[in-house]
Structure formats: C-alpha cells, structure tokens
Write a protein that holds these residues in place. Structure first.
Motif, PDB file in Angstrom:
ATOM      1  N   GLN A   1       0.813  -1.201   0.000  1.00 28.91           N
ATOM      2  CA  GLN A   1       0.000   0.000   0.000  1.00 28.91           C
ATOM      3  C   GLN A   1       0.854   1.261   0.000  1.00 28.91           C
ATOM      4  OE1 GLN A   1      -2.539  -1.111   3.382  1.00 28.91           O
ATOM      5  NE2 GLN A   1      -4.294  -0.974   2.006  1.00 28.91           N
ATOM      6  N   TYR A   2       1.952   1.261   0.760  1.00 28.74           N
ATOM      7  CA  TYR A   2       2.842   2.425   0.739  1.00 28.74           C
ATOM      8  C   TYR A   2       3.390   2.652  -0.668  1.00 28.74           C
ATOM      9  CZ  TYR A   2       2.988   2.781   5.861  1.00 28.74           C
ATOM     10  OH  TYR A   2       2.653   2.950   7.188  1.00 28.74           O
ATOM     11  N   ALA A   3       3.839   1.591  -1.316  1.00 26.72           N
ATOM     12  CA  ALA A   3       4.461   1.723  -2.638  1.00 26.72           C
ATOM     13  C   ALA A   3       3.467   2.196  -3.684  1.00 26.72           C
ATOM     14  CB  ALA A   3       5.069   0.388  -3.067  1.00 26.72           C
ATOM     15  N   LEU A   4       2.196   1.849  -3.510  1.00 22.64           N
ATOM     16  CA  LEU A   4       1.171   2.241  -4.484  1.00 22.64           C
ATOM     17  C   LEU A   4       0.403   3.484  -4.048  1.00 22.64           C
ATOM     18  CD1 LEU A   4      -0.163  -1.315  -5.328  1.00 22.64           C
ATOM     19  CD2 LEU A   4       1.295   0.130  -6.760  1.00 22.64           C
ATOM     20  N   LEU A   5       0.905   4.147  -2.992  1.00 24.13           N
ATOM     21  CA  LEU A   5       0.312   5.392  -2.485  1.00 24.13           C
ATOM     22  C   LEU A   5      -1.144   5.207  -2.062  1.00 24.13           C
ATOM     23  CD1 LEU A   5       1.834   7.900  -5.074  1.00 24.13           C
ATOM     24  CD2 LEU A   5       2.771   7.166  -2.879  1.00 24.13           C
ATOM     25  N   GLU A   6      -1.420   4.051  -1.466  1.00 20.80           N
ATOM     26  CA  GLU A   6      -2.753   3.786  -0.915  1.00 20.80           C
ATOM     27  C   GLU A   6      -2.674   3.961   0.603  1.00 20.80           C
ATOM     28  OE1 GLU A   6      -5.563   2.908  -2.463  1.00 20.80           O
ATOM     29  OE2 GLU A   6      -4.890   2.439  -4.487  1.00 20.80           O
ATOM     30  N   PRO A   7      -3.709   4.485   1.239  1.00 17.75           N
ATOM     31  CA  PRO A   7      -3.689   4.624   2.700  1.00 17.75           C
ATOM     32  C   PRO A   7      -3.476   3.255   3.356  1.00 17.75           C
ATOM     33  CG  PRO A   7      -5.534   5.842   1.756  1.00 17.75           C
ATOM     34  CD  PRO A   7      -4.932   5.027   0.647  1.00 17.75           C
ATOM     35  N   PRO A   8      -2.450   3.130   4.182  1.00 17.18           N
ATOM     36  CA  PRO A   8      -2.140   1.813   4.755  1.00 17.18           C
ATOM     37  C   PRO A   8      -3.134   1.382   5.835  1.00 17.18           C
ATOM     38  CG  PRO A   8      -0.666   3.489   5.642  1.00 17.18           C
ATOM     39  CD  PRO A   8      -1.499   4.175   4.596  1.00 17.18           C
ATOM     40  N   ASP A   9      -3.700   0.194   5.643  1.00 21.22           N
ATOM     41  CA  ASP A   9      -4.585  -0.380   6.659  1.00 21.22           C
ATOM     42  C   ASP A   9      -4.378  -1.890   6.747  1.00 21.22           C
ATOM     43  OD1 ASP A   9      -5.752  -1.316   4.364  1.00 21.22           O
ATOM     44  OD2 ASP A   9      -7.760  -0.556   4.794  1.00 21.22           O
ATOM     45  N   GLY A  10      -3.145  -2.322   6.467  1.00 23.93           N
ATOM     46  CA  GLY A  10      -2.866  -3.753   6.521  1.00 23.93           C
ATOM     47  C   GLY A  10      -3.333  -4.503   5.289  1.00 23.93           C
ATOM     48  N   GLY A  11      -3.613  -3.768   4.213  1.00 22.70           N
ATOM     49  CA  GLY A  11      -4.011  -4.418   2.967  1.00 22.70           C
ATOM     50  C   GLY A  11      -5.483  -4.761   2.875  1.00 22.70           C
ATOM     51  N   GLN A  12      -6.294  -4.226   3.793  1.00 17.41           N
ATOM     52  CA  GLN A  12      -7.713  -4.598   3.813  1.00 17.41           C
ATOM     53  C   GLN A  12      -8.531  -3.888   2.738  1.00 17.41           C
ATOM     54  OE1 GLN A  12      -8.833  -7.145   5.711  1.00 17.41           O
ATOM     55  NE2 GLN A  12      -6.668  -7.337   6.195  1.00 17.41           N
ATOM     56  N   SER A  13      -8.138  -2.654   2.397  1.00 13.00           N
ATOM     57  CA  SER A  13      -8.943  -1.909   1.416  1.00 13.00           C
ATOM     58  C   SER A  13      -8.024  -1.120   0.488  1.00 13.00           C
ATOM     59  CB  SER A  13      -9.911  -0.949   2.134  1.00 13.00           C
ATOM     60  OG  SER A  13      -9.185   0.017   2.881  1.00 13.00           O
ATOM     61  N   TRP A  14      -8.556  -0.789  -0.679  1.00 10.67           N
ATOM     62  CA  TRP A  14      -7.790  -0.064  -1.700  1.00 10.67           C
ATOM     63  C   TRP A  14      -8.677   1.064  -2.220  1.00 10.67           C
ATOM     64  CZ3 TRP A  14      -2.751  -1.590  -2.642  1.00 10.67           C
ATOM     65  CH2 TRP A  14      -2.367  -2.750  -1.945  1.00 10.67           C
ATOM     66  N   PRO A  15      -8.625   2.235  -1.524  1.00  7.97           N
ATOM     67  CA  PRO A  15      -9.546   3.331  -1.842  1.00  7.97           C
ATOM     68  C   PRO A  15      -9.515   3.799  -3.295  1.00  7.97           C
ATOM     69  CG  PRO A  15      -8.471   3.729   0.257  1.00  7.97           C
ATOM     70  CD  PRO A  15      -7.800   2.529  -0.351  1.00  7.97           C
ATOM     71  N   SER A  16      -8.395   3.637  -3.993  1.00 11.41           N
ATOM     72  CA  SER A  16      -8.350   4.074  -5.394  1.00 11.41           C
ATOM     73  C   SER A  16      -9.304   3.257  -6.260  1.00 11.41           C
ATOM     74  CB  SER A  16      -6.939   3.916  -5.956  1.00 11.41           C
ATOM     75  OG  SER A  16      -6.612   2.541  -6.102  1.00 11.41           O
ATOM     76  N   GLU A  17      -9.662   2.056  -5.793  1.00 10.44           N
ATOM     77  CA  GLU A  17     -10.532   1.117  -6.510  1.00 10.44           C
ATOM     78  C   GLU A  17      -9.908   0.622  -7.817  1.00 10.44           C
ATOM     79  OE1 GLU A  17     -14.405   2.883  -6.886  1.00 10.44           O
ATOM     80  OE2 GLU A  17     -14.819   2.696  -4.741  1.00 10.44           O
ATOM     81  N   ILE A  18      -8.613   0.871  -7.983  1.00 10.07           N
ATOM     82  CA  ILE A  18      -7.907   0.316  -9.142  1.00 10.07           C
ATOM     83  C   ILE A  18      -7.617  -1.165  -8.891  1.00 10.07           C
ATOM     84  CG2 ILE A  18      -5.737   0.369 -10.431  1.00 10.07           C
ATOM     85  CD1 ILE A  18      -7.576   2.617 -11.175  1.00 10.07           C
ATOM     86  N   TRP A  19      -7.265  -1.481  -7.659  1.00  5.95           N
ATOM     87  CA  TRP A  19      -6.930  -2.858  -7.302  1.00  5.95           C
ATOM     88  C   TRP A  19      -7.891  -3.360  -6.231  1.00  5.95           C
ATOM     89  CZ3 TRP A  19      -3.037   1.003  -7.076  1.00  5.95           C
ATOM     90  CH2 TRP A  19      -2.203   1.038  -8.220  1.00  5.95           C
ATOM     91  N   LEU A  20      -8.122  -4.647  -6.250  1.00  7.56           N
ATOM     92  CA  LEU A  20      -8.930  -5.296  -5.225  1.00  7.56           C
ATOM     93  C   LEU A  20      -8.011  -6.079  -4.297  1.00  7.56           C
ATOM     94  CD1 LEU A  20     -11.773  -6.702  -7.507  1.00  7.56           C
ATOM     95  CD2 LEU A  20     -11.806  -4.588  -6.154  1.00  7.56           C
ATOM     96  N   ARG A  21      -8.440  -6.273  -3.062  1.00  8.02           N
ATOM     97  CA  ARG A  21      -7.635  -7.010  -2.085  1.00  8.02           C
ATOM     98  C   ARG A  21      -7.266  -8.398  -2.618  1.00  8.02           C
ATOM     99  NH1 ARG A  21      -8.507 -10.608   2.215  1.00  8.02           N
ATOM    100  NH2 ARG A  21      -7.134 -10.243   4.010  1.00  8.02           N
ATOM    101  N   ASP A  22      -8.241  -9.121  -3.154  1.00  4.00           N
ATOM    102  CA  ASP A  22      -7.981 -10.472  -3.657  1.00  4.00           C
ATOM    103  C   ASP A  22      -7.012 -10.457  -4.839  1.00  4.00           C
ATOM    104  OD1 ASP A  22      -9.609 -11.521  -1.721  1.00  4.00           O
ATOM    105  OD2 ASP A  22     -11.340 -11.800  -3.041  1.00  4.00           O
ATOM    106  N   GLU A  23      -7.088  -9.417  -5.650  1.00  2.16           N
ATOM    107  CA  GLU A  23      -6.192  -9.287  -6.799  1.00  2.16           C
ATOM    108  C   GLU A  23      -4.747  -9.092  -6.328  1.00  2.16           C
ATOM    109  OE1 GLU A  23      -5.767  -6.359 -10.708  1.00  2.16           O
ATOM    110  OE2 GLU A  23      -7.066  -5.780  -9.034  1.00  2.16           O
ATOM    111  N   VAL A  24      -4.570  -8.273  -5.315  1.00  2.00           N
ATOM    112  CA  VAL A  24      -3.228  -8.030  -4.779  1.00  2.00           C
ATOM    113  C   VAL A  24      -2.661  -9.324  -4.182  1.00  2.00           C
ATOM    114  CG1 VAL A  24      -1.899  -6.753  -3.040  1.00  2.00           C
ATOM    115  CG2 VAL A  24      -3.692  -5.584  -4.365  1.00  2.00           C
ATOM    116  N   ILE A  25      -3.495 -10.046  -3.434  1.00  2.00           N
ATOM    117  CA  ILE A  25      -3.043 -11.305  -2.830  1.00  2.00           C
ATOM    118  C   ILE A  25      -2.663 -12.310  -3.912  1.00  2.00           C
ATOM    119  CG2 ILE A  25      -3.843 -13.307  -1.495  1.00  2.00           C
ATOM    120  CD1 ILE A  25      -5.441 -11.295   0.237  1.00  2.00           C
ATOM    121  N   GLU A  26      -3.464 -12.404  -4.967  1.00  2.00           N
ATOM    122  CA  GLU A  26      -3.145 -13.347  -6.047  1.00  2.00           C
ATOM    123  C   GLU A  26      -1.856 -12.958  -6.759  1.00  2.00           C
ATOM    124  OE1 GLU A  26      -2.561 -16.226  -8.563  1.00  2.00           O
ATOM    125  OE2 GLU A  26      -3.924 -16.303  -6.851  1.00  2.00           O
ATOM    126  N   ASP A  27      -1.612 -11.659  -6.959  1.00  2.00           N
ATOM    127  CA  ASP A  27      -0.363 -11.223  -7.597  1.00  2.00           C
ATOM    128  C   ASP A  27       0.839 -11.541  -6.707  1.00  2.00           C
ATOM    129  OD1 ASP A  27      -1.461 -10.427  -9.958  1.00  2.00           O
ATOM    130  OD2 ASP A  27      -1.436  -8.289  -9.528  1.00  2.00           O
TER     131      ASP A  27
END
Length: 199
Positions: A1-27
């Motif tokens: 989240q830091y690297a992608l400039l998303e507010p850090p919350d332990g990876g639970q949410s992605w406010p930009s809505e570009i990425w989904l939590r499950d998508e990040v985990i799969e990558d």
C-alpha cells in the motif's frame, strides 16, 4: 500500500478502486511461485515407482517445476535423466516408443503438465527420483507467512508490484512497472549466485 500510495490499513482496502484485495493477494502468490520456479530455491524430493513398459509417469499434485530426475534400477544403480524433446529422441533413438530399454531421458513438453514420459520406455521396474519445486502454500492476507526465505521477499514484493502497475487503468505506470520487474530480477540473480557460486 505504501508503494502504491494507498492509505495503509494492513491491505484490507484499496480506496483508489484500481486494485482489489484479492487481486493483490493473487499477484503476491503468483510472484512467489515465479520466483521459486525460476530459482529452485526450495526443492522437494519424491520417489515414484515405475513398472516395466509404463508409457507415462504422473508427477506429484503439488509439482511446479522439475529440477532433476534420476532413474534408479531394482539393483540401485542410478542414471541421471536429462530433459529431452520428441525430435531429439526420435532422431537419436527412433524405436524408443516400441523397443523397451533403460531410460536415458524424460519428455515433458508433449504431455499434460504433470505427466512425463521416459525414453526409451523402461524394460524393467524401477524408480524415478525427482527433485522438484513444490507449489508454495498461498498467502491469504490474514498473517500467513511466505514460503520463500526472508532474504528474497523483496523479489516477491517487486514482482507483484510490477504486475499491479501494468494493469490497464488510470494508474497504469509502465516505467514504474519496469523498475519493479528489474528489482524482482535482482532477487533471481542473487539466488542464482548464492546457489551456484561465483563464476
């Protein structure tokens, strides 16, 4: 989240809505599998019994990539089995499918992904000893650790970031994606040097 400039919350949410939590985990899981497949950092050993005249050998269900195969006879003689392809064995030993003998290599390019053939077809019972890369236990975003050693976690991180930054969308960034892919490749090179020694 830091690297992608998303507010850090332990990876639970992605406010930009570009990425989904499950998508990040799969990558992340995909990047770990790629790193292990390329480097052979962690290997698993298995012995597969083979009967005479067997036309194929089924690999373990958690197989990801083969590092080495060896044919062991009933008398415990061992013969290394290099990977070969159909044109190579057809030219070198045209009767390999019909005239049994002591296996000299294995083919894995013309079968289902977890199946190999021995060339020639074995003329006696034996055992195939396999060193292979096993599919790592997937991370799930709930605290499960990665399988790769800690020294190579950066390779997983940057491999995943490269994939995420190449996603088509308003935040697609090919330049940053290329940088991340180069950083992931550094982990591969480091592993190859450590495992293979300096040359």
């Amino acid at each position: 989240q830091y690297a992608l400039l998303e507010p850090p919350d332990g990876g639970q949410s992605w406010p930009s809505e570009i990425w989904l939590r499950d998508e990040v985990i799969e990558d992340l899981n995909s990047a770990e599998r790629d790193l292990l497949r390329q480097t052979h950092l962690l290997l698993t050993r298995v012995e597969l019994p083979v009967v005479a005249s067997a036309t194929s050998v089924t690999l373990p269900t958690n197989w990801l990539a083969t590092a080495q195969m060896t044919w062991r006879t009933a008398g415990n003689s061992r013969i290394p089995l290099p990977p070969i392809d159909v044109p190579e064995v057809d030219l070198g030993l045209p009767t390999w499918r019909t005239v049994p003998g002591t296996p000299m290599g294995y083919l894995d390019s013309d079968q289902e992904s977890r199946t190999v053939r021995l060339a020639p077809v074995p003329d006696a019972n034996g055992t195939v000893e396999v060193l292979y890369v096993a599919v790592p236990t997937a991370v799930n975003g709930n605290g499960r650790s990665f399988t790769v050693p800690d020294d190579y976690i950066n390779g997983v991180k940057y491999g995943a970031l490269g994939s995420l930054l190449r996603k088509v969308g308003r935040l697609q960034d090919p330049a940053r994606a290329q940088y991340c892919e180069q950083r992931a490749e550094l982990a591969v090179v480091a592993a190859e040097m450590i495992l293979g020694g300096w040359s």
